[in-house]
Design an enzyme around this catalytic site. Structure first.
Site, PDB file in Angstrom:
ATOM      1  N   ARG A 234       0.855  -1.186   0.000  1.00  0.00           N
ATOM      2  CA  ARG A 234       0.000   0.000   0.000  1.00  0.00           C
ATOM      3  C   ARG A 234       0.892   1.236   0.000  1.00  0.00           C
ATOM      4  NH1 ARG A 234      -3.410  -2.664  -1.596  1.00  0.00           N
ATOM      5  NH2 ARG A 234      -5.508  -3.078  -0.825  1.00  0.00           N
ATOM      6  N   GLU A 263      -4.027   7.378  -3.945  1.00  0.00           N
ATOM      7  CA  GLU A 263      -4.522   6.842  -5.218  1.00  0.00           C
ATOM      8  C   GLU A 263      -5.885   7.429  -5.573  1.00  0.00           C
ATOM      9  OE1 GLU A 263      -4.441   2.552  -5.261  1.00  0.00           O
ATOM     10  OE2 GLU A 263      -2.325   2.501  -4.736  1.00  0.00           O
ATOM     11  N   HIS A 295      -1.617  -0.027  -9.827  1.00  0.00           N
ATOM     12  CA  HIS A 295      -2.301  -0.978  -8.925  1.00  0.00           C
ATOM     13  C   HIS A 295      -2.834  -2.168  -9.732  1.00  0.00           C
ATOM     14  CE1 HIS A 295      -4.182  -1.122  -4.695  1.00  0.00           C
ATOM     15  NE2 HIS A 295      -4.144  -2.359  -5.199  1.00  0.00           N
TER      16      HIS A 295
END
Ligand code: NAD
Length: 338
Positions: A234, A263, A295
């Site tokens: 993350r 994000e 991602h």
């Protein structure tokens, strides 16, 4: 059960349709869950969301008002869901705890190899018919020390792969997996020592209050100048400003990531026409020794099929009044945007 799937991507809809096989009445929505889109949930007992959706306290409170009862995450990470608020508003939340640790670990290795062997520059160069090699020096992985932070499902697969390359493996985790020593010679150490001794560092911990900014100015300062840092976990596990400073001052060699601290609003959509406003992200993308992917580590056929299967099974359990085995407890709640 009537289910609204938020953030439905074109590539996953056929997998979800096959897994559902007509059992639930499913509507697919491209938009992410947010305060603007939460009202689309009306009339649905369950919703499904992904890691970029906003499941903060206020959104969950609104969901309760709309009589939504269940949230099926199509991801392993659940840092975007305020689990304590979910408990308060009597919303049950389940994730997909493991769908393909191989997909993520293999992507981490892809980032590492691409950075080390300068694959992006090399390919860009040969397409201009420039076959010079002077800027393409890499290093052998064999004999290098890799520090794996988090040795759960994905981190253990990473240990196996890197053992295959002939790396020495050191690891940091709050729960030690003792079998990794016999299997791949993994030696556990503390975070500081891992940072100081690794040539490569790969992150595989969840984002929690404890791991937020785990890679900070202080931990980056301990790293060797040749360190390649890989983050498929993350974004907020790494302090982006500190990372940019470390890259600017050649305190580490390279950064490969599939995730980014902020994000929301940028990832999962095409900004190529309108550009982006995030100045830190723009800065990060100027470094030639940084590779960022959008991602995508989970996007393999096997992983997406398993995600769809488990998501539908989670909804099945709720629809049948059974206990869902993947239900999450509130103790590790952390939201990215609160
Ligand atoms: P896991 O739960 O199997 O393993 C996580 C490990 O981290 C565990 O061994 C745990 O003990 C350790 N850990 C937790 N808190 C820690 C702390 N404070 N310090 C040190 N160690 C700690 O999870 P996993 O399936 O291996 O996934 C790891 C993470 O990868 C997920 O939480 C998710 O955020 C991320 N992920 C990313 C993608 C992607 O597409 N990029 C896909 C799947 C998962």
């Amino acid at each position: 059960m009537k289910v609204l799937v938020y953030s439905a991507k074109d590539f996953e809809i056929p997998f979800l349709q096959r897994a559902n096989n007509g059992r639930h009445q499913v509507t697919y929505l491209k938009e992410a869950l947010s305060l603007d889109t939460v009202f689309r949930s009306v009339g649905h007992k369950a919703i499904s969301i992904f890691s970029g959706d906003d499941a903060s306290s206020i959104v969950l409170e609104t969901l309760k008002g709309l009589e939504v009862k269940y949230i099926a995450l199509r991801s392993t990470g659940y840092n975007n869901v305020h689990l304590k608020a979910a408990e308060k508003y009597k919303l049950k939340v389940a994730n997909v705890p493991s769908y393909s640790p191989y997909a993520i670990a293999e992507h981490a290795v892809a980032l590492l190899l691409a950075l080390n062997r300068k694959i992006i520059e090399a390919n860009r160069q040969v397409r201009t018919y420039n076959f010079l090699q002077s800027n393409l020096m890499g290093f052998d992985l064999k004999g290098k020390t890799i520090g794996i932070i988090g040795t759960g499902n994905i981190g253990s697969v990473m240990c196996k792969i890197m053992h295959g390359f002939g790396c020495d493996i050191i690891a940091y985790d709050i729960h030690k997996n003792t079998s990794l020593k016999d299997l791949y010679g993994v030696i556990y150490t503390d975070l500081e020592s891992l940072c100081a001794h690794s040539d490569i560092i790969s992150l595989h911990v969840p984002l929690t209050k404890q791991t937020y900014d785990l890679i900070s100015k202080e931990t980056l300062a301990l790293m060797k100048p040749n360190t390649v840092l890989i983050n498929t976990a993350r974004g907020a596990i790494v302090h982006t400003d500190a990372l940019v400073e470390a890259l600017e001052n050649n305190k580490i060699a390279a950064y490969g990531a599939d995730v980014y601290e902020k994000e929301k609003g940028t990832f999962f959509k095409d900004n190529s026409v309108n550009g982006i406003k995030d100045e830190r992200l723009k800065k990060l993308l100027t470094f030639p020794n940084v590779i960022l992917t959008p991602h995508q580590a989970f996007i393999t056929k096997e992983a997406v099929q398993n995600i769809a299967q488990t998501t539908v099974e989670n909804i099945d359990a709720w629809a049948n009044g059974q206990k869902c085995v993947n239900e999450l407890l509130p103790e590790e709640s952390i939201t990215e945007w609160d």
